[in-house]
Design a protein around this motif. Sequence first.
Motif, PDB file in Angstrom:
ATOM      1  N   LEU A  34      -6.012  30.051  22.631  1.00 36.65           N
ATOM      2  CA  LEU A  34      -7.337  30.330  23.225  1.00 36.65           C
ATOM      3  C   LEU A  34      -7.236  31.093  24.545  1.00 36.65           C
ATOM      4  O   LEU A  34      -8.172  31.088  25.346  1.00 36.65           O
ATOM      5  N   LYS A  35      -6.090  31.730  24.770  1.00 37.77           N
ATOM      6  CA  LYS A  35      -5.938  32.493  26.020  1.00 37.77           C
ATOM      7  C   LYS A  35      -6.895  33.685  26.035  1.00 37.77           C
ATOM      8  O   LYS A  35      -7.451  34.071  24.990  1.00 37.77           O
ATOM      9  N   GLY A  36      -7.022  34.300  27.227  1.00 38.69           N
ATOM     10  CA  GLY A  36      -7.870  35.490  27.326  1.00 38.69           C
ATOM     11  C   GLY A  36      -9.294  35.211  26.875  1.00 38.69           C
ATOM     12  O   GLY A  36      -9.876  36.006  26.135  1.00 38.69           O
ATOM     13  N   ALA A  38     -10.303  33.088  24.727  1.00 35.55           N
ATOM     14  CA  ALA A  38     -10.247  33.066  23.264  1.00 35.55           C
ATOM     15  C   ALA A  38     -10.390  34.486  22.704  1.00 35.55           C
ATOM     16  O   ALA A  38     -11.229  34.759  21.858  1.00 35.55           O
ATOM     17  N   TYR A  39      -9.530  35.379  23.227  1.00 38.66           N
ATOM     18  CA  TYR A  39      -9.515  36.773  22.793  1.00 38.66           C
ATOM     19  C   TYR A  39     -10.936  37.340  22.864  1.00 38.66           C
ATOM     20  O   TYR A  39     -11.394  38.060  21.965  1.00 38.66           O
ATOM     21  N   GLY A  40     -11.628  36.981  23.953  1.00 42.29           N
ATOM     22  CA  GLY A  40     -12.962  37.523  24.177  1.00 42.29           C
ATOM     23  C   GLY A  40     -14.084  36.788  23.471  1.00 42.29           C
ATOM     24  O   GLY A  40     -15.251  37.127  23.650  1.00 42.29           O
ATOM     25  N   ASP A 200       3.946  33.328  15.649  1.00 37.62           N
ATOM     26  CA  ASP A 200       2.570  33.685  15.999  1.00 37.62           C
ATOM     27  C   ASP A 200       1.865  34.093  14.692  1.00 37.62           C
ATOM     28  O   ASP A 200       2.390  33.828  13.597  1.00 37.62           O
ATOM     29  N   SER A 201       0.727  34.765  14.780  1.00 37.91           N
ATOM     30  CA  SER A 201      -0.025  35.095  13.558  1.00 37.91           C
ATOM     31  C   SER A 201       0.780  35.935  12.579  1.00 37.91           C
ATOM     32  O   SER A 201       0.873  35.623  11.391  1.00 37.91           O
ATOM     33  N   ILE A 202       1.340  37.023  13.089  1.00 40.21           N
ATOM     34  CA  ILE A 202       2.032  37.945  12.181  1.00 40.21           C
ATOM     35  C   ILE A 202       3.229  37.262  11.542  1.00 40.21           C
ATOM     36  O   ILE A 202       3.444  37.346  10.330  1.00 40.21           O
ATOM     37  N   VAL A 215       2.789  26.234  14.060  1.00 37.21           N
ATOM     38  CA  VAL A 215       2.619  27.684  14.268  1.00 37.21           C
ATOM     39  C   VAL A 215       1.603  27.884  15.384  1.00 37.21           C
ATOM     40  O   VAL A 215       0.744  27.024  15.626  1.00 37.21           O
ATOM     41  N   ARG A 216       1.716  29.012  16.074  1.00 38.69           N
ATOM     42  CA  ARG A 216       0.784  29.336  17.170  1.00 38.69           C
ATOM     43  C   ARG A 216      -0.078  30.511  16.731  1.00 38.69           C
ATOM     44  O   ARG A 216       0.379  31.645  16.690  1.00 38.69           O
ATOM     45  N   ILE A 217      -1.304  30.228  16.403  1.00 42.76           N
ATOM     46  CA  ILE A 217      -2.183  31.238  15.815  1.00 42.76           C
ATOM     47  C   ILE A 217      -3.252  31.688  16.801  1.00 42.76           C
ATOM     48  O   ILE A 217      -4.038  30.881  17.284  1.00 42.76           O
ATOM     49  N   GLY A 218      -3.269  32.986  17.073  1.00 44.23           N
ATOM     50  CA  GLY A 218      -4.358  33.580  17.839  1.00 44.23           C
ATOM     51  C   GLY A 218      -5.126  34.521  16.930  1.00 44.23           C
ATOM     52  O   GLY A 218      -6.067  34.147  16.229  1.00 44.23           O
ATOM     53  N   ALA A 219      -4.671  35.775  16.903  1.00 44.04           N
ATOM     54  CA  ALA A 219      -5.357  36.872  16.209  1.00 44.04           C
ATOM     55  C   ALA A 219      -5.927  36.503  14.829  1.00 44.04           C
ATOM     56  O   ALA A 219      -7.084  36.812  14.523  1.00 44.04           O
ATOM     57  N   LEU A 220      -5.119  35.855  14.036  1.00 40.55           N
ATOM     58  CA  LEU A 220      -5.518  35.570  12.654  1.00 40.55           C
ATOM     59  C   LEU A 220      -6.764  34.681  12.582  1.00 40.55           C
ATOM     60  O   LEU A 220      -7.622  34.870  11.715  1.00 40.55           O
TER      61      LEU A 220
HETATM   62  C1  LIG Z   1      -0.486  35.055  22.474  1.00 46.50           C
HETATM   63  C2  LIG Z   1       0.632  34.261  21.928  1.00 46.50           C
HETATM   64  C3  LIG Z   1       0.596  33.807  20.607  1.00 46.50           C
HETATM   65  C4  LIG Z   1      -0.487  34.188  19.632  1.00 46.50           C
HETATM   66  O1  LIG Z   1      -0.271  35.468  19.148  1.00 46.50           O
HETATM   67  P1  LIG Z   1      -1.164  36.076  17.956  1.00 46.50           P
HETATM   68  O2  LIG Z   1      -0.421  37.268  17.541  1.00 46.50           O
HETATM   69  O3  LIG Z   1      -2.499  36.391  18.517  1.00 46.50           O
HETATM   70  O4  LIG Z   1      -1.232  35.026  16.908  1.00 46.50           O
HETATM   71  C5  LIG Z   1       1.642  32.991  20.186  1.00 46.50           C
HETATM   72  N1  LIG Z   1       2.638  32.654  21.025  1.00 46.50           N
HETATM   73  C6  LIG Z   1       2.703  33.087  22.295  1.00 46.50           C
HETATM   74  C7  LIG Z   1       3.842  32.661  23.153  1.00 46.50           C
HETATM   75  C8  LIG Z   1       1.715  33.907  22.787  1.00 46.50           C
HETATM   76  O5  LIG Z   1       1.777  34.351  24.042  1.00 46.50           O
END
Ligand SMILES: *Cc1c(COP(=O)(O)O)cnc(C)c1O
Length: 380
Positions: A34-36, A38-40, A200-202, A215-220
């Motif tokens: 949810l950084k930034g 939550a990507y806006g 991360d997402s990719i 897993v750490r999911i942002g973009a997806l």
């Molecule tokens: C931003 C970030 C993510 C998420 O990346 P996405 O490509 O948006 O899923 C995962 N891990 C770390 C350490 C990050 O800084």
Amino acid sequence: MRDTQIKINLDYLEENIRAIRTHIGKDVILGLVLKGNAYGHGAPFMAKKLQEFGVQRFLVATLMEALQLRLENKAYHLMVMGHTPDAYLDLMVAHKIMPTLFTMKQAEILNSIGKARNQVIKVHLKLDTGFNRLGFQIQDGLIDDLLKIHAMTHLEIEGIFSHLALKDRAGDQNQFKKFMDVTQALSKHGLDIPVQHICDSIATNLYPEMHLSMVRIGALAYGLQAEEKPFPGVKQILTMDTLPSQVKRVKKGEHVSYGNRYILSEDANIVTLPFGYADGYPRSLYQGGKVRIGQHYYNYAGIICMDQCMINANNDPIDLNNRVHIIDHDQLSIAKLSKLAQTNKNEFLCRLNPRIPRHYIQEGKTVCIANELLGEINEF
Ligand SMILES: *Cc1c(COP(=O)(O)O)cnc(C)c1O
């Protein structure tokens, strides 16, 4: 208060979360990034909804971002993935926000904070496996150092993680192997760290064998994905639109906007729109960028200003009630616009700043409007 609005489709968000869950399986923890803001998308309300959709862990970049969410909900599971200055570690612990640890110095500081507070502080260790950004470097003495942290009476190593450079499969596999070598070495010394994560997402999409325990999911989650390997079932959840502030007939030979850059070659309907680069919309898009009214796309007329811009509607009759689509799911998708602005999807989104109200829509109804001045409005 403003015709320019960001709309967040919460039904799509729920579907995205479901699709990601199906892909990772029920045993892998879904950590939502949810950084930034939550990507806006607006972090506070997104966290609330994501929790409703079953997400239990939130990850942010900075302590301030974590505190913003902590003020919303005492029960959120929050972790900061970046560096927190020494002086704020105590505040962090006081608010039950989990730190990322990558130096012995901060391990010692946190351990003494734990002693002083008579509590055991959970931490995640960050390993640098080749990204060369943040993390313990893999070198002689690393295992001894990590075991020293393990032996500290007031620290508990809940997790260990690293981040992939996504250069290519071979590079990523090499980083993954380095990561596994460390966790296996720790294991041999009797230290089995429960929460291990590198995707991360990719990477979550590309490498199911690397999901580990989290897993750490942002973009997806926001519906952004790599074109090379689409992720089935996820959709962009954010759109943006506005209404004209003024429509005027302007004569051939007249200029529009700053400077001498846009001169009308024909009489035209010029439509003034109430958004600009102060909202985070890239100024560079005045060349090549478009907006859509109904099925028609229109070019910008002259330079995009700080708070306003103009489009050339030629001879089309536009009135003040015509919705003007700025970001949509089709030709004005975040993927297409960010490419046009020569940036990536994340940067494009992060820049859409809180001045633009966020309208959260669920089952066709607006359930919340997040507003820069008044915060969240839930009744209207
Ligand atoms: C931003 C970030 C993510 C998420 O990346 P996405 O490509 O948006 O899923 C995962 N891990 C770390 C350490 C990050 O800084």
